[in-house]
Every structure is written in structure tokens, then in C-alpha cells.
Design an enzyme around this catalytic site. Structure first.
Site, short mmCIF file in Angstrom:
data_model
loop_
_atom_site.label_atom_id
_atom_site.label_comp_id
_atom_site.label_asym_id
_atom_site.label_seq_id
_atom_site.Cartn_x
_atom_site.Cartn_y
_atom_site.Cartn_z
N LYS A 125 -9.52 -2.76 1.55
CA LYS A 125 -9.28 -1.59 2.40
C LYS A 125 -10.07 -0.37 1.92
O LYS A 125 -10.59 0.41 2.72
CB LYS A 125 -7.78 -1.27 2.47
CG LYS A 125 -6.96 -2.39 3.12
CD LYS A 125 -7.37 -2.57 4.54
CE LYS A 125 -7.01 -3.88 5.20
NZ LYS A 125 -5.66 -4.28 5.35
N CYS A 169 0.83 -7.23 11.97
CA CYS A 169 1.09 -7.33 13.41
C CYS A 169 0.35 -8.50 14.04
O CYS A 169 0.16 -8.54 15.26
CB CYS A 169 0.73 -6.02 14.10
SG CYS A 169 1.87 -4.70 13.69
N ASP A 194 -9.12 -9.92 8.94
CA ASP A 194 -8.64 -8.57 8.63
C ASP A 194 -9.66 -7.46 8.86
O ASP A 194 -9.29 -6.37 9.27
CB ASP A 194 -8.16 -8.53 7.17
CG ASP A 194 -7.24 -7.35 6.87
OD1 ASP A 194 -6.29 -7.13 7.63
OD2 ASP A 194 -7.48 -6.64 5.88
N SER A 212 -1.33 -3.44 10.35
CA SER A 212 -0.94 -4.35 9.27
C SER A 212 0.34 -5.11 9.64
O SER A 212 1.29 -4.52 10.16
CB SER A 212 -0.69 -3.55 8.00
OG SER A 212 -1.86 -2.86 7.66
N TYR A 246 -1.05 -3.80 -7.30
CA TYR A 246 -0.75 -4.58 -6.09
C TYR A 246 -1.95 -4.60 -5.13
O TYR A 246 -2.54 -3.55 -4.84
CB TYR A 246 0.47 -4.01 -5.34
CG TYR A 246 0.58 -4.66 -3.99
CD1 TYR A 246 1.14 -5.93 -3.87
CD2 TYR A 246 0.02 -4.07 -2.87
CE1 TYR A 246 1.15 -6.58 -2.65
CE2 TYR A 246 0.02 -4.72 -1.64
CZ TYR A 246 0.59 -5.97 -1.54
OH TYR A 246 0.57 -6.62 -0.34
N ARG A 263 2.45 -12.12 -0.40
CA ARG A 263 1.16 -12.51 0.18
C ARG A 263 0.57 -13.71 -0.55
O ARG A 263 0.94 -14.03 -1.67
CB ARG A 263 0.18 -11.35 0.06
CG ARG A 263 0.68 -10.11 0.82
CD ARG A 263 -0.37 -9.48 1.65
NE ARG A 263 0.18 -8.48 2.55
CZ ARG A 263 -0.36 -8.16 3.71
NH1 ARG A 263 -1.44 -8.77 4.13
NH2 ARG A 263 0.18 -7.24 4.48
N HIS A 312 -10.56 -2.56 11.37
CA HIS A 312 -9.43 -3.39 10.90
C HIS A 312 -9.20 -4.50 11.93
O HIS A 312 -8.22 -4.47 12.67
CB HIS A 312 -8.20 -2.49 10.76
CG HIS A 312 -7.06 -3.12 10.02
ND1 HIS A 312 -5.77 -2.66 10.12
CD2 HIS A 312 -7.00 -4.16 9.15
CE1 HIS A 312 -4.97 -3.39 9.35
NE2 HIS A 312 -5.69 -4.31 8.77
N ARG A 344 0.85 -1.19 0.00
CA ARG A 344 0.00 0.00 0.00
C ARG A 344 0.89 1.24 0.00
O ARG A 344 1.99 1.23 0.53
CB ARG A 344 -0.90 0.02 1.24
CG ARG A 344 -2.07 -0.94 1.17
CD ARG A 344 -2.95 -0.82 2.39
NE ARG A 344 -2.29 -1.30 3.59
CZ ARG A 344 -1.73 -0.54 4.51
NH1 ARG A 344 -1.79 0.78 4.42
NH2 ARG A 344 -1.14 -1.07 5.55
P1 GTP Z 1 -2.19 -7.68 7.51
O1 GTP Z 1 -2.66 -8.75 6.59
O2 GTP Z 1 -1.14 -6.82 6.92
O3 GTP Z 1 -3.30 -6.86 8.07
O4 GTP Z 1 -1.38 -8.41 8.70
P2 GTP Z 1 -1.82 -9.26 9.99
O5 GTP Z 1 -2.16 -8.35 11.11
O6 GTP Z 1 -2.82 -10.28 9.61
O7 GTP Z 1 -0.45 -9.97 10.40
P3 GTP Z 1 0.01 -11.51 10.33
O8 GTP Z 1 -0.79 -12.39 11.20
O9 GTP Z 1 0.11 -11.88 8.90
O10 GTP Z 1 1.47 -11.42 10.95
C1 GTP Z 1 2.47 -10.61 10.44
C2 GTP Z 1 3.81 -11.00 10.98
O11 GTP Z 1 3.82 -11.00 12.40
C3 GTP Z 1 4.28 -12.38 10.53
O12 GTP Z 1 5.62 -12.31 10.15
C4 GTP Z 1 4.12 -13.22 11.77
O13 GTP Z 1 5.04 -14.26 11.79
C5 GTP Z 1 4.34 -12.23 12.90
N1 GTP Z 1 3.55 -12.61 14.11
C6 GTP Z 1 2.23 -12.89 14.16
N2 GTP Z 1 1.85 -13.24 15.42
C7 GTP Z 1 2.96 -13.18 16.18
C8 GTP Z 1 3.21 -13.42 17.58
O14 GTP Z 1 2.33 -13.77 18.37
N3 GTP Z 1 4.50 -13.22 18.00
C9 GTP Z 1 5.49 -12.83 17.15
N4 GTP Z 1 6.71 -12.66 17.65
N5 GTP Z 1 5.29 -12.60 15.83
C10 GTP Z 1 4.05 -12.77 15.35
C1 SPV Z 2 -2.84 -4.56 5.33
O1 SPV Z 2 -1.88 -3.91 4.90
O2 SPV Z 2 -3.38 -4.32 6.43
C2 SPV Z 2 -3.36 -5.68 4.54
C3 SPV Z 2 -2.85 -5.88 3.19
O3 SPV Z 2 -4.23 -6.39 5.00
S1 SPV Z 2 -3.53 -4.79 2.05
O4 SPV Z 2 -4.70 -5.42 1.44
O5 SPV Z 2 -2.50 -4.54 1.03
O6 SPV Z 2 -3.93 -3.57 2.68
MN MN Z 3 -4.81 -5.70 7.11
#
Ligand code: GTP
Ligand code: SPV
Ligand code: MN
Length: 602
Positions: A208, A252, A279, A250, A199, A378, A228, A71
Site C-alpha cells: 500500500k 469488499c 489488489d 478493503s 503487521y 490473512r 486499488h 492498517r
Molecule cells: P483486501 O485484501 O482487504 O483489499 O480485501 P478484498 O477486497 O480482496 O476482499 P476479499 O475478496 O478478501 O473479501 C472480503 C470479505 O468479503 C470476505 O469475508 C468474503 O467472504 C466477502 N465477500 C467477497 N465477495 C463476496 C460476495 O460476492 N458476496 C458476499 N456476500 N460476500 C463476499
Molecule cells: C487492504 O487493507 O486493502 C489490504 C490489506 O489489502 S493491507 O495490506 O493490510 O493494506
Molecule cells: Mn487491499
């Protein structure tokens, strides 16, 4: 043949075609036959690479241009008539200027191309929660992703009928020129325009752009919320079920928490976690005075790096069929995909995300430029693939929320978990969130910034008004969920994570849900209620924190500590953000909470 008589739809399609001048227009019906045809076309053009049909049936790899991998927040605009309505932290452009600018860029850009018309529904078609969008695009990648991420096809047109309204989305890939890239939102006109990107979040306009930016604006006027947030359900050994929504910025941890597999001894006791969404949550007040949430999406656009059998088995399983991978690496030995963290051993014959041969010998974990997969690579996977998808996934009413959780990446200060004193204090905690930036957006990573309710990049209006809307919603719910804050990302002085995270987050979830039922005590601190270390179940923990030392209760105590002097600084920081950045429209209730925090930290 046009599959609808809705004049507004026909007008929108005609106007879009007049502007972009495609050679032909194709209506997307969501059928298997049409989808298969489009996949074949994309493989032929090189837009998609077909993966191993045995190991990854119906899966494809797509590579974006190297300038188009995330983004772009500084090119994302909220175009309201009055600048102040977009607020202080959104980029704003005058709607007239924005229409002119993007029209100029998109004019004639689909010459020689096909314009696809995608009718889609966010939410189960026809349910009270659902809202319909029409996206026109010149990208087959967008069509195929929207097919997975949303509910696409003629049923949406039928639901619209002759006269129904919808969110208009116009996407033109143009030249993928980063200097002319604009993601424009016109909340007052139910319109989104995206040019010069191809993308994910920039172009899958249902996600989003619609389900958060436009929907948050709609939610404010119509009395509901677009957040979110992931949504998960926990089943207890006695069969009772409770639902939680959680907002983390994002990359996290939303997808990971949403698909969590509890530690072995929880499974043995009969606990189960199911995923409703990873999400986005649309939340309304139910007749029973509780908040009810649905996930408007139909698939996962998940972060690939770090996903493996142990960290997130359910996500990995979700990607085993019918999935489109974006910017991951290609393992040419067997035409499968690879990314950092998928396996411990590095594969030897790999094409990196830019399409070049990758040298595993040069790989350095700490240097992103040596990665085979892009850090924001992704997978787009159908929700129905997920082994733990909730039976409530397609529920027309959504699920009732017992708790709302906020969280971010904080190396210090914020304890593992704490609970707000009440709804308004919970809103304050959400408004005061900061988190370190990640690869999900273009720009530097690891920089601590304010990201209220994980919505900084996604609120379609003034952030002060958004806070006020949260306070107002609290007044409408008789039985509001309890609000918590978590931080899985505390680090020791050497930069090691101090909490195992992932499946072990169940231990924290259990405490949260017990609090919702008044079944466990807590200690009141300057920032809210914090668990007593003894009340978090550490049995059968299998985690070594730094230097081979197994995680124990002393380590837990360390990450539950509330350091008043750090929080006094944090309060100053929050005050600076309120006064210096948001500036106005912050509800009095939040100023009161800030005063209390300052006094508590003296
Ligand atoms: P978006 O799709 O961007 O909104 O991301 P998201 O909030 O769904 O994050 P996602 O679960 O994909 O995690 C992103 C990163 O954080 C990955 O590299 C994970 O490995 C890491 N991660 C997720 N949960 C944990 C946790 O409990 N501890 C740690 N140390 N890392 C974590
Ligand atoms: C985020 O960035 O929080 C996502 C991926 O879930 S995107 O759809 O690119 O915003
Ligand atoms: Mn997201």
C-alpha cells in the site's frame, strides 16, 4: 560483500544503519538457501510456527501483537511540504517534523538485532512498468512476506545499475507501541518510514505504501494511474479474451472476484476466468489508445475468514504451500490452520490468534471477540500457487482493459450493477462511492463512509487532484474502458444478503462484458444504465434467499431497482462530501454530473 555499487543504495543503507544501530546488516538475495535459513531462524525465535509439512508444506503461522492487527489510518501520514498537497482527507505532517519524530523513535532501535536490506521490484524486473524499492527492516517476518509479495533479490540491484533511483523504505519494529506507531510517506523524497508496527500493510512497504500511496503520486506527475484494483481475464467460449479491473474497498471482495469460478453451466459452455491481480493495478495508456494494466505484486495478502473450498477454491488452493498465515487459529490436532468459515464443523483443539486455547462452545458468530481467527487474519501466498493465475501474470505490457468496475458494501440504495453514461460520469460514480468499513483497518466496522475509487486510505495526494487526474486520463485514451458500479452486498430487512455473490457474480460480469461489445440492451435510469432483469442469466441458480425461497427473477428485479428518492438523498450526501470534505480542486466535470443526478432524481 555488498552486492551493489549503486552509491544511492549504499548511502541509504549506511544512513539507516547509523540511525538504527543494528549489530549486523544482511542483504537479501531472494535465494532459496537464504530464505530457508531465515525461516529456520524465525521458527527458532518463535516468530513463526512451522505447520504440518505433509498437509501444508513450507507453511508457517505468525501471530502479531494484539495491538497490531490492521492498517492504522489515523497514524498514516502524507508528508508533503505544503499541507494542501496532501489534501483534506489524508493525515498530514510537515516532512521535517516527521523525519525528526521517526528518527527519534527509531534511533538505536535495532541494537542487538539484524537489519535486513531487501531489494525488490514492483512489477516484472526490468519491464517498462516496474519500479524498484529498497526496504530495510529488522523483522524476518517482513523479509519472508516481501519475498512472497514482491520480486526480491540481486536482479533488482542489477536493474538499478550504478546510478538508478529507487523508493526508500525504512521499517523498524521498535516496541510495537501503538502510541508511537507512524506510517510516514514522503512522496516528494521517494521515501517511506514505518515504526512500531509489524503487521502486513503497515510494514510490507512495497504494497500500500509504495504501490498505491507513492505510486499514485508518481502516476499523477508521470501520466499513469496506481489503483486499488483487482485485474481478471475472462475467456469466452469462442476463445476471445477480455480483461476487467475492479476497485472495491478493503475486505469488499477483490480477491474473491479476481479468482472467481463461474457457475457450472458457464464452465460447460467454455467460459474461463483467470486472475492477473487481486489488489493493485498500475495502469497506462497503450499505443493503441486503450488502458493497459499490470499487477505490480507477486503474491496475495488475502483475508482468511470466509475463505473456503466453495467460496474461493482458488484462494484456498493458493495457501496450500509456501504460505505465511498471520493471526489465524492453529489446529493442534494436526498442526494446520483454521479460521471462521473454513469448515462448517468447529475444530475442537484450537489455539486462537492470540495464542490461547479456544473454546468452540463459547463461539458466537455475531461476537467477534469469540472468534478463533482475527477477522483481519490473512494469508501471504505466492501468486504462482493459484490454480487460475493468468498466463499474462508476468506480461511485460500488461493487459488491455475493456471495463473498470467500482463497488462497495451497501446494504441499500445501490443496485446490483449499473453502467455509467461515459468516462466522466464513471469517474463521478467512483468519486461518489461509499462503503461500510471492515476489519482491514483499525476502528469500528460496518460504518458507512465515503471511499472514492476505494482509494480513501491510499491516495498519496489531494483527493480533488486525484479526481482531476482521472478526468485527464480519460482525455488521453481514445478507447477508454466502460465504467460500471456493482454492489454484491444488498441486504433485506433481516440483514440477509439479497444476492448470492461469489461465483454467481459471473452472471453480472457477463452482462458487463456484453455491454462493452454492444451485445445487450439496458434501461436508462436516473443514475445510469441498469440491466433489464431478463438480460441477466439466472439459469441453474442454486441460492436460497431468506426463508428457504429460491432466488428468482423477482428477487433480481428488487436489487436492480433504482429508488429515486433514495438517490435524491444520496445526491445530497455526495454534495455534502464534495463541499464539506473535499472542498476544493474538484473538476467541473464532476460538479456537472452531480447536477445531472440531482435533476434526474427530482
Ligand atoms: P483486501 O485484501 O482487504 O483489499 O480485501 P478484498 O477486497 O480482496 O476482499 P476479499 O475478496 O478478501 O473479501 C472480503 C470479505 O468479503 C470476505 O469475508 C468474503 O467472504 C466477502 N465477500 C467477497 N465477495 C463476496 C460476495 O460476492 N458476496 C458476499 N456476500 N460476500 C463476499
Ligand atoms: C487492504 O487493507 O486493502 C489490504 C490489506 O489489502 S493491507 O495490506 O493490510 O493494506
Ligand atoms: Mn487491499
Amino acid at each position: 560483500m555488498k552486492p551493489t555499487e549503486n552509491k544511492k543504495v549504499l548511502d541509504f543503507v549506511e544512513k539507516s544503519a547509523e540511525l538504527a544501530q543494528p549489530d549486523e546488516i544482511v542483504w537479501i538475495d531472494g535465494s532459496e538457501a537464504q530464505t530457508a535459513e531465515l525461516k529456520a531462524k524465525a521458527v527458532k525465535s518463535g516468530e513463526l510456527i512451522k505447520l504440518n509439512e505433509k498437509l501444508l508444506p513450507d507453511c508457517y503461522l505468525h501471530r502479531t501483537k494484539v495491538n497490531d492487527v490492521a492498517r492504522v489510518e489515523d497514524r498514516t501520514f502524507i508528508c508533503t511540504k505544503k499541507r494542501e498537497d496532501a489534501g483534506p482527507i489524508n493525515y498530514w505532517m510537515d516532512p521535517k517534523q516527521a523525519y525528526e519524530l521517526t528518527s527519534e523513535i527509531a534511533r538505536g532501535s535495532m541494537k542487538g538485532k539484524t537489519m535486513y536490506v531487501i531489494p525488490y521490484s514492483m512489477g516484472v524486473v526490468g519491464s517498462d512498468f516496474a519500479k524498484i524499492g529498497i526496504e530495510v527492516t529488522d523483522s524476518v517476518y517482513v523479509v519472508l512476506n516481501m519475498n512472497i509479495m514482491t520480486r526480491v533479490g540481486n536482479a533488482c540491484l542489477k536493474a538499478l545499475g550504478k546510478d538508478g533511483d529507487f523508493i526508500k523504505g525504512f521499517h523498524a519494529s521498535c516496541d510495537i507501541d501503538a502510541e508511537k506507531r507512524y506510517i510516514m510517506h514522503f512522496p516528494e523524497d521517494d521515501t517511506i518510514i514505518s515504526v512500531n508496527s509489524a503487521y502486513g500493510g503497515n510494514v510490507l512497504l512495497g504494497k500500500k505504501c509504495f504501490a498505491l500511496r507513492i505510486a499514485s503520486y508518481l502516476g499523477r506527475t508521470e501520466g499513469w494511474m496506481a489503483e486499488h484494483m483487482l485485474i481478471l481475464g475472462v475467456t469466452f467460449p469462442d476463445g476471445e479474451k477480455k480483461y476487467v479491473a475492479a476497485a472495491f474497498p478493503s475486505a469488499c471482495g477483490k480477491t474473491n472476484l479476481a479468482m472467481l469460478i463461474p457457475p457450472e453451466h458457464y464452465l460447460k459452455k467454455g467460459y474461463k476466468v483467470e486472475c492477473v491481480g487481486d489488489d493493485i493495478a498500475w495502469i497506462r495508456v497503450g499505443k493503441d489508445g486503450r488502458l493497459w494494466a499490470v499487477n505490480p505484486e507477486n503474491g496475495f495478502f488475502g483475508v482468511a475468514p470466509g475463505t473456503n473450498e466453495h467460496s474461493n477454491y482458488n484462494a484456498l488452493q493458493s495457501t496450500k504451500r509456501g504460505t505465511i498465515f498471520t493471526n489465524v487459529a492453529l489446529n493442534t490436532d494436526d498442526m494446520t490452520v483454521w479460521w471462521e468459515g473454513l469448515t462448517k464443523e468447529l475444530p475442537q483443539h484450537v489455539i486462537d490468534w492470540t495464542g490461547k486455547p479456544w473454546n468452540p462452545e463459547k463461539f458466537d458468530k455475531k461476537d467477534k471477540s469469540t472468534c478463533a481467527a482475527h477477522p483481519n487474519s490473512r494469508f501471504t501466498a505466492p501468486a504462482k500457487n493459484c490454480p487460475c493465475v493468468s498466463p499474462d501474470f508476468d506480461s511485460l505490457t500488461g493487459v488491455p482493459l475493456s471495463a473498470i468496475i467500482f463497488g462497495g458494501r451497501r446494504a441499500s440504495t445501490t443496485p446490483l450493477v449499473f453502467e455509467s453514461r461515459d468516462w466522466n460520469h464513471g469517474v463521478f460514480i467512483g468519486s461518489a462511492m461509499s462503503s461500510e468499513t471492515t476489519a482491514a483497518a483499525a476502528g469500528a466496522t460496518g460504518v458507512l463512509r465515503h471511499d472514492p475509487m476505494a482509494m480513501k486510505p491510499f491516495a498519496g495526494y489531494h483527493m480533488g487532484d486525484y479526481f482531476a487526474h482521472w478526468i485527464e486520463m480519460g482525455k488521453k485514451v481514445k478507447n477508454p474502458p466502460k465504467i460500471f458500479n456493482v454492489n454484491w452486498f444488498r441486504q433485506d430487512k433481516d440483514g440477509n444478503f439479497m444476492w448470492p455473490g461469489f461465483g454467481d457474480n459471473m452472471r453480472v460480469l457477463e452482462w458487463i462484458l456484453k455491454r462493452c461489445d454492444g451485445k445487450v440492451g439496458a434501461e436508462e435510469t436516473a443514475i445510469g444504465f441498469v440491466p433489464r432483469a431478463e438480460d441477466i442469466d439466472l439459469s441453474e441458480m442454486d441460492y436460497e434467499i431468506s426463508a428457504g425461497h429460491p432466488f428468482g427473477i423477482e428477487d433480481l428485479k428488487e436489487i436492480l431497482k433504482v429508488d429515486k428518492s433514495l438517490w435524491a438523498d444520496e445526491a445530497k450526501e455526495i454534495e455534502g462530501y464534495y463541499k464539506g470534505t473535499i472542498k476544493d480542486r474538484i473538476p467541473a466535470e464532476l460538479w456537472d454530473c452531480l447536477e445531472t443526478l440531482k435533476n434526474n432524481c427530482k
